[in-house]
Design a protein around this motif. Sequence first.
Motif: not given
Length: 265
Positions: A35-37, A242-245, A253-259
């Motif tokens: 849940a923290e993540e 997940y910290d927004g870097n 580690p991730r590839m998060m796209l905000l569209a």
Amino acid sequence: MNDCQSHSRGDQSREWFEEWFDHPLYLKVYHHRDAEEADRCVRTILALTGIDPARQPAPSVLDVACGAGRHAHAFARAGLSVTANDLSPFLLDQARELAATENLELEFSRQDMRTIRFERRFDLAAQLFSSFGYFETDREDREVIASIAELLQPDGWYVLDLINPAQLRHNFKLRTERNAGTLSIIEERTLSESHVTKRITLCEADGKEHSFSESVRLYSLGEATALLESGGFAVERVIGDYDGNAFDAATSPRMMLLARKSAES
């Protein structure tokens, strides 16, 4: 693992995600996702999209493939109006139970993401923790994008959280072994240009063995951006954790796209 005994692998006519995500051992394998993540991830999404939970009526969010509800619950704790969708009856039951324990109000839905439909539109759709690219054809992935676009308000946000393929390849391990309590876990992986596939062998304390498969389509940033743009979205930001870097292809580690959906749609 030598004392494991073969155990039924279930109905082979089901797609891999239908079998694996509906099995009670799934949550034990991924128990470290907590849940923290999820709370960190949701805080980052709200900050970067500018969605204000204090707005009235509360902004609405669709968690497209909610699993056991980690992110859906985090959105609800943040004050949003949440609809949590998944295909797995088992995971939806887990999500309902936790929502009741925390006294959170959520709506739950069981629909295939390729054909998901509602009579209303949402301010935000979130598809988190590698819950995209499960299908055999790219056409089916485009169907998911089209379905999400139909469900969003004009200017609505779509957050798509993918594996970073370059970082995956750099840190790729063919085989790993670990334990989760009394459960022994062997994960054997294969990597192609377009997919990462994992064979998971689980051995319980009583010697029963279970085998499951996972297969996820890998998208480069260019491919993912083109996919979203073809569905009527404009990618406004890409982050790498997940910290927004900021996203770094070599190390994130991730590839998060905000569209954002076109205002004309």
